[in-house]
Motif scaffolding. Structure first.
Motif, short mmCIF file in Angstrom:
data_model
loop_
_atom_site.label_atom_id
_atom_site.label_comp_id
_atom_site.label_asym_id
_atom_site.label_seq_id
_atom_site.Cartn_x
_atom_site.Cartn_y
_atom_site.Cartn_z
N PRO A 307 78.39 -85.75 -61.84
CA PRO A 307 77.42 -84.49 -60.72
C PRO A 307 77.48 -83.20 -61.33
N ASN A 308 76.82 -82.84 -62.52
CA ASN A 308 77.06 -81.38 -63.19
C ASN A 308 75.75 -81.15 -63.96
N LYS A 309 75.13 -79.90 -63.76
CA LYS A 309 73.98 -79.64 -64.23
C LYS A 309 74.06 -79.47 -65.78
N ALA A 310 75.03 -79.24 -66.31
CA ALA A 310 75.27 -78.67 -67.67
C ALA A 310 75.50 -79.52 -68.70
N ALA A 311 75.87 -80.80 -68.46
CA ALA A 311 76.32 -81.66 -69.66
C ALA A 311 75.30 -82.33 -70.10
N ALA A 312 74.11 -82.45 -69.41
CA ALA A 312 73.05 -83.29 -70.03
C ALA A 312 72.77 -83.37 -71.46
N GLU A 313 72.69 -81.77 -71.89
CA GLU A 313 72.23 -81.71 -73.14
C GLU A 313 73.15 -82.08 -74.20
N PHE A 314 74.50 -82.57 -73.78
CA PHE A 314 75.49 -83.10 -74.69
C PHE A 314 75.82 -84.59 -74.34
N LEU A 315 75.12 -85.42 -73.83
CA LEU A 315 75.30 -86.53 -73.61
C LEU A 315 74.52 -87.32 -74.81
N PRO A 316 74.88 -88.49 -75.29
CA PRO A 316 74.21 -89.11 -76.29
C PRO A 316 72.95 -89.78 -75.75
N GLU A 317 71.98 -90.05 -76.57
CA GLU A 317 70.71 -90.69 -76.03
C GLU A 317 71.02 -92.17 -75.73
N SER A 318 72.25 -92.97 -76.21
CA SER A 318 72.29 -94.17 -75.81
C SER A 318 72.73 -94.31 -74.39
N PHE A 319 72.99 -93.21 -73.77
CA PHE A 319 73.62 -92.91 -72.48
C PHE A 319 72.29 -92.60 -71.48
#
Length: 358
Positions: A307-319
């Motif tokens: 539940p965090n707004k800031a991590a989305a850009e660091f998540l891998p595409e497979s996720f």
């Protein structure tokens, strides 16, 4: 209850933004509090915090982490009560048990958010829930929902919801979580009722219907349900989204179903015991995991919404492309927390015992 379902982060989750520039990356005075040691005592489920995350915190702060594990939320609460909360600094537990602890009083430390520089990275959709309506005690850590996943090459019917699991075509084909509240709950949802039903007559009906599902259940399991699907031993699974996500990642041909009757939902949270021996280290650790890159590292390894707004850009595409994790907002709006049902818990336990002994 429904606030959590504004949660679209593209149903992608994250965990916070760095505490400040040019300062301690953990953003707190770790080890500096009166009576503090250079230790941090964490109590949670086995493997719930990735080892590289733990190692990264120690590298940044010099604080040694001591991990203890519990098997159930109830075991956790019993130990906290027995010790007065004085053995642990960080506990990660589920929403309903935190609600019980809050109502008992004196178990959890009321957080001072001014000590958590990254606090604003938390998505507000995950806050203000029934277990902590004023956000006094909890930091959301991970969220998830059970889903149905199946192999369309082995299943001849189009599964759209719980009711389809009773189809005779699925005889000896289903692997399901060994969890009474979830299995009884999905039976209740198939009847148009709540996961938290307390009417004894309705529960008796649910028991009878659940018994009719037994011929279709091949196995009940707690861990690695995805392996039972991937091996072909079972063709259909009712499992947590994290397990379904791992199955889909290994076999993209599997189909994920968001049951049309509505899904359960849960949020695991960090709490700090009332007598945490290393309180400043607890704040430091909370701030550390609210770093966006650390949050992405956690989510991409434990396969839960974070539940965090800031991590989305660091998540891998497979996720972010995984159907078990990227759940549409309109689906999430039709989910329900499994909550404490008080004295009716005994009725649920009795149904589950009878089902497993059948």
């Amino acid at each position: 209850m429904k606030k959590v379902f504004a949660l679209i982060l593209a149903a992608v989750l994250a965990i916070g933004t760095l505490a400040g520039c040019g300062t301690d990356p953990a953003g707190s005075s770790a080890g500096q509090g009166e009576g503090q040691t250079k230790d941090l005592n964490i109590f949670t489920w086995d493997g719930y915090i990735p080892q590289d995350v733990l190692d990264g915190y120690t590298e940044q702060t010099g604080v040694k982490i001591n991990i203890s594990n519990f098997e159930s939320n109830e075991e956790m609460l019993t130990k906290l009560e027995a010790t007065g909360g004085g053995d642990y600094d960080i506990v990660i537990a589920s929403d309903y048990i935190i609600d019980i602890a809050r109502k008992k009083g004196g178990i959890m430390h009321e957080l001072d958010t001014s000590k958590i520089a990254n606090y604003n990275n938390i998505d507000a959709a995950f806050q203000g829930q029934f277990y902590d309506p004023d956000n006094q005690y909890t930091i959301p850590y991970a969220a998830g929902t059970p889903v149905i996943v199946y192999d369309p090459s082995l299943v001849d019917i189009d599964i759209q919801g719980y009711e389809d699991l009773w189809n005779p075509a699925l005889a000896d084909s289903i692997v399901a979580m060994d969890d009474g509240r979830n299995l009884i709950g999905m039976t209740l949802k198939s009847m148009g009722k709540s996961f938290n039903e307390t009417d004894e007559a309705v529960l008796e009906q649910a028991k009878n219907k659940l018994m009719e599902l037994k011929p279709n259940i091949r196995t009940l399991a707690v861990n690695q349900l995805q392996d039972v699907i991937l091996s072909g031993e079972a063709s259909v699974g009712y499992m947590f989204a994290s397990q379904a996500a791992m199955a889909v990642e290994a076999n993209p041909d599997l189909k994920v179903v968001y049951p049309k009757e509505g899904m359960g939902f849960g949020i695991d949270n960090i709490i700090v015991p009332a007598k945490a021996p290393n309180l400043e280290n607890a704040y430091s650790f909370i701030n550390y995991i609210l770093d966006p890159e650390v949050g992405a590292k956690i989510s991409s390894q434990i396969y839960y919404l974070c539940p965090n707004k800031a991590a989305a850009e660091f998540l891998p595409e497979s996720f972010t492309s995984n159907a078990a994790l990227f759940i549409p907002s309109e689906v999430l709006k039709n989910t329900e927390f499994i909550q404490d049902v008080g004295e009716t818990t005994a009725a649920y336990d009795k149904i589950w015992t009878e089902f497993k002994q059948q």
